[in-house]
Design a protein around this motif. Structure first.
Motif, short mmCIF file in Angstrom:
data_model
loop_
_atom_site.label_atom_id
_atom_site.label_comp_id
_atom_site.label_asym_id
_atom_site.label_seq_id
_atom_site.Cartn_x
_atom_site.Cartn_y
_atom_site.Cartn_z
N TRP A 152 46.90 43.64 39.03
CA TRP A 152 45.98 44.04 37.96
C TRP A 152 46.48 45.33 37.28
O TRP A 152 45.71 46.24 36.96
CB TRP A 152 44.56 44.23 38.51
CG TRP A 152 44.01 43.01 39.18
CD1 TRP A 152 44.01 41.73 38.70
CD2 TRP A 152 43.35 42.96 40.46
NE1 TRP A 152 43.40 40.88 39.60
CE2 TRP A 152 42.99 41.61 40.69
CE3 TRP A 152 43.05 43.91 41.43
CZ2 TRP A 152 42.33 41.20 41.85
CZ3 TRP A 152 42.40 43.51 42.58
CH2 TRP A 152 42.04 42.16 42.77
N SER A 175 37.06 39.91 42.27
CA SER A 175 37.58 39.60 40.93
C SER A 175 36.45 39.19 40.00
O SER A 175 36.44 39.55 38.81
CB SER A 175 38.63 38.50 41.01
OG SER A 175 39.74 38.89 41.79
N THR A 217 40.52 43.66 36.22
CA THR A 217 41.56 42.64 36.38
C THR A 217 42.30 42.47 35.06
O THR A 217 41.90 43.01 34.02
CB THR A 217 40.96 41.30 36.82
OG1 THR A 217 40.17 40.76 35.75
CG2 THR A 217 40.08 41.45 38.06
N ASP A 252 43.95 39.13 34.17
CA ASP A 252 44.41 37.75 34.15
C ASP A 252 44.82 37.30 32.75
O ASP A 252 45.83 36.60 32.58
CB ASP A 252 43.33 36.81 34.69
CG ASP A 252 43.08 37.01 36.18
OD1 ASP A 252 43.85 37.78 36.81
OD2 ASP A 252 42.14 36.42 36.71
N VAL A 283 47.02 37.74 44.87
CA VAL A 283 46.59 38.01 43.49
C VAL A 283 47.68 37.59 42.52
O VAL A 283 47.41 36.91 41.50
CB VAL A 283 46.27 39.51 43.31
CG1 VAL A 283 45.94 39.80 41.84
CG2 VAL A 283 45.09 39.93 44.20
#
Length: 348
Positions: A242, A327, A334, A336, A296
């Motif tokens: 992250w 998360s 985070t 993503d 992760v």
């Protein structure tokens, strides 16, 4: 030829002292536990594109066992190649471990690959006296600039008093200290030592306290001199995941260093710590710490699997569920979407 910090390219010392995000770089392996060079380089590209100011390679998160399987130099080389793709050269820090002969040898390898400093682990000196350890540090500092490392005793670190840190900080080729005892009293010992050595302008303070990252970055440590010491950045295993969000968080913390701290920012200290508890597997005495980072990165597509060099290392029961929970609970911490948008380019 020995490297001094004064020999660094323009801007490296200034950026280190101003403070930045330096992820502790993981190791990308295939299912047969051999190095995956493509994904190893993709990780470096991810960290640098995310805004990291440097990379720390050959450290605990990279797995110390890389030395036993002949991967120390190849892994350092891959990160240096990725760094060479950047317009602004990042700070390159290599882990060095063991007794003096080994640590000096690793410092020389790192220096030859263009690294700027070594993060010096003192775990091999358990039971040694302060004089012996300082002599060891001075020998490695004669090769290249040093980043000190106060590793928590719970995972193999050596308890080190303020007197040691005063002597260590006085070494002229010491450039930074990673403070990672996971202990507030021991953290203050490092700060006291740096202050008493008169080295605060030369030695940059970086948090490695993954259980108190935001608090470390926000606290003015006034130890009676009238000039507070500041922890300006982090060299962290937690920031190997992250990372884009970590860079944004670091920027916010540094942006309020001399002003009022918004309660919402202070509240993120507990949020980041709870996320770290899942990643580092605190409930199981850190057994799944490396696998947690890998998981992760696997979920994001940066790693193919969570394999470690030691086949007995993996996620602990319930750790995957904890990662999913934190998360979902703290999506602002985070990244993503950032990874998804850039993954193909990093894997090229």
């Amino acid at each position: 030829m020995a490297l001094r910090w004064q020999d660094w390219p323009t801007g490296i010392a200034e950026r280190l002292r101003a403070g930045c995000v330096i992820p502790a770089h993981p190791l990308a392996l295939r299912a047969d536990r051999t190095l995956d060079p493509r994904r190893q380089k993709a990780l470096s590209r991810y960290y640098l594109d995310a805004g990291s100011g440097g990379l720390a390679v050959g450290v605990h998160t990279t797995q110390f066992a890389i030395r036993e399987v002949g991967l120390y130099e190849p892994v350092l080389r891959i990160a240096a190649e990725a760094a060479g793709e950047q317009r602004t050269p990042p700070i390159l820090v290599a882990g060095a471990i063991g007794r003096t002969e080994q640590a000096v040898r690793e410092a020389r390898i790192a220096r030859d690959l263009g690294y700027h400093a070594v993060l010096l682990s003192l775990a091999a000196w358990k039971g040694a006296g302060e004089d012996e350890i300082v002599t060891h540090c001075a020998a490695v500092a004669a090769e290249m600039p040093l980043v000190g490392f106060y590793l928590q005793p719970a995972v193999g670190g050596v308890p080190l008093p303020a007197s040691f840190w005063r002597r260590f900080a006085a070494l002229p080729n010491v450039v930074a200290i990673k403070i990672a005892p996971f202990n507030r009293y021991a953290t203050l010992d490092v700060l006291r030592g740096v202050q008493e050595a008169g080295a605060a302008d030369r030695v940059a303070l970086y948090t490695g306290n993954d259980d108190h990252i935001v608090g470390d970055l926000l606290t003015p440590f006034d130890l009676g001199s009238g000039r507070p010491l500041r922890i300006v950045g982090g060299l962290l295993g937690h920031w190997s995941v992250w990372t884009h969000a970590a860079v944004a968080l670091h920027r916010r913390c540094r942006g309020v260093a001399d002003g009022p701290i918004p309660p919402a920012l202070l509240a993120q200290d507990a949020q980041v710590t709870e996320m770290n508890a899942a990643v580092f597997d605190v409930a199981n005495a850190f057994h799944g710490v490396i696998a947690g980072c890998h998981e992760v990165l696997r979920r994001q597509g940066l790693l193919e699997g969570i394999w470690c060099l030691d086949p007995h290392e993996g996620l602990s029961p319930g750790q995957a569920e904890l990662l999913t929970a934190v998360s979902a609970r703290y999506p602002h911490l985070t990244d993503d979407a950032f990874v998804r948008d850039n993954l193909d380019r990093w894997l090229r």
